[in-house]
Scaffold this motif. Structure first.
Motif, PDB file in Angstrom:
ATOM      1  N   LYS A 172       0.837  -1.202   0.000  1.00 35.02           N
ATOM      2  CA  LYS A 172       0.000   0.000   0.000  1.00 35.02           C
ATOM      3  C   LYS A 172       0.871   1.251   0.000  1.00 35.02           C
ATOM      4  CE  LYS A 172      -3.823  -2.265   2.387  1.00 35.02           C
ATOM      5  NZ  LYS A 172      -4.654  -2.300   3.611  1.00 35.02           N
ATOM      6  N   ASP A 188      -3.792   4.486   3.833  1.00 30.21           N
ATOM      7  CA  ASP A 188      -4.057   3.103   3.459  1.00 30.21           C
ATOM      8  C   ASP A 188      -5.551   2.880   3.233  1.00 30.21           C
ATOM      9  OD1 ASP A 188      -1.404   2.509   3.596  1.00 30.21           O
ATOM     10  OD2 ASP A 188      -1.506   1.291   5.410  1.00 30.21           O
ATOM     11  N   LYS A 189      -6.381   3.600   3.994  1.00 30.81           N
ATOM     12  CA  LYS A 189      -7.827   3.481   3.819  1.00 30.81           C
ATOM     13  C   LYS A 189      -8.247   3.932   2.426  1.00 30.81           C
ATOM     14  CE  LYS A 189     -12.115   2.820   5.128  1.00 30.81           C
ATOM     15  NZ  LYS A 189     -12.627   1.453   5.353  1.00 30.81           N
ATOM     16  N   ASP A 192      -7.470   1.119   0.165  1.00 29.89           N
ATOM     17  CA  ASP A 192      -8.421   0.021   0.371  1.00 29.89           C
ATOM     18  C   ASP A 192      -9.755   0.303  -0.314  1.00 29.89           C
ATOM     19  OD1 ASP A 192      -6.684  -1.512   1.891  1.00 29.89           O
ATOM     20  OD2 ASP A 192      -7.351  -0.667   3.798  1.00 29.89           O
ATOM     21  N   SER A 196     -11.421  -1.826  -3.338  1.00 25.79           N
ATOM     22  CA  SER A 196     -12.769  -2.381  -3.226  1.00 25.79           C
ATOM     23  C   SER A 196     -13.615  -2.014  -4.437  1.00 25.79           C
ATOM     24  CB  SER A 196     -13.431  -1.874  -1.942  1.00 25.79           C
ATOM     25  OG  SER A 196     -14.757  -2.331  -1.832  1.00 25.79           O
ATOM     26  N   THR A 214      -5.414 -10.121  -1.904  1.00 28.88           N
ATOM     27  CA  THR A 214      -4.859  -9.401  -0.757  1.00 28.88           C
ATOM     28  C   THR A 214      -3.754 -10.215  -0.102  1.00 28.88           C
ATOM     29  OG1 THR A 214      -6.967  -8.298  -0.320  1.00 28.88           O
ATOM     30  CG2 THR A 214      -5.382  -8.395   1.494  1.00 28.88           C
TER      31      THR A 214
END
Length: 228
Positions: A172, A188-189, A192, A196, A214
């Motif tokens: 990441k 990092d969110k 993510d 997604s 992942t």
């Protein structure tokens, strides 16, 4: 050098930036309103757009949405809005970078150059294929098993980066640095969330992956689905 569109309502800032960028060899067209800027974007064949968010007729975020709905021109946000939420929102809407005022022309030039390197691939380079996934960097298209996919600009950039590194684990931190250029507010969110979204475009999920796998606590690896 690039053909640059500056959408900035402050006449002094716009003229000063235009003069400085022209001295660096760029060709510059300026716009003081959203409507004027959108007209230039549609008609003038510009390479990159520098967009202020505080425009008199439309909010810059709305302009960004309109640009992303109709054009693939890279956009660098240049604004005094320094709140993290604003940065994240702009990047999620498809901005390629986010620069906070005040900034030097050299800083803006470096950011623009980095964006153009990422978004203007070699036209002679063949499309990338991994399994049934085909990514054409020059045409800016993605197809899966022969069906064209509609991706947001940042989703395309993320997928392209991973396809170019198929079979290798990508952290990441690397994605933040290379796809988002360590832009302010990207965490990092953020990565993510985009992964997604990308999984949904590819018809898979983290629990049932086909292409995007992942590596827990580390990053993600893209590879072709395993034969059954």
């Amino acid at each position: 050098m690039a053909h640059v569109l500056l959408i900035e309502d402050d006449d002094l800032i716009r003229r000063a930036l235009a003069v400085a960028l022209e001295r660096l060899g760029h060709r510059v067209v300026g716009a003081s309103t959203a409507v004027e800027g959108l007209t230039h974007a549609l008609q003038d064949g510009v390479d990159i757009i520098v967009l202020d968010l505080g425009l008199p007729d439309l909010d810059g975020m709305q302009v960004l949405k309109m640009l992303r709905a109709s054009l693939g021109i890279p956009v660098v946000i240049a604004t005094a809005r320094d709140e993290e939420a604003e940065t994240v929102k702009a990047l999620n809407l498809g901005a390629d970078d986010y620069v906070i005022k005040p900034f030097s022309v050299e800083h803006l030039q470096a950011r623009m150059a980095a964006v153009l390197r990422r978004t203007q691939p070699d036209p002679l380079r063949p499309p990338l294929r991994v399994g049934g996934l085909l990514v054409d960097l020059h045409a800016h298209t993605v197809s899966l098993d022969g069906h064209l996919l509609e991706l947001r600009p940042k989703e395309f950039a993320l997928l392209s980066y991973l396809v170019e590194r198929a079979g290798r684990m990508v952290s990441k931190a690397e994605l933040r640095a290379e796809v988002w250029q360590n832009a302010f507010g990207v965490t990092d969110k953020t990565v993510d969330v985009h992964l997604s979204w990308l999984r949904r475009r590819l018809g898979e999920s983290a629990a049932s992956p086909r292409y995007l796998h992942t590596v827990r606590g580390v990053g993600v690896k893209l590879h072709a689905p395993l034969s059954r």
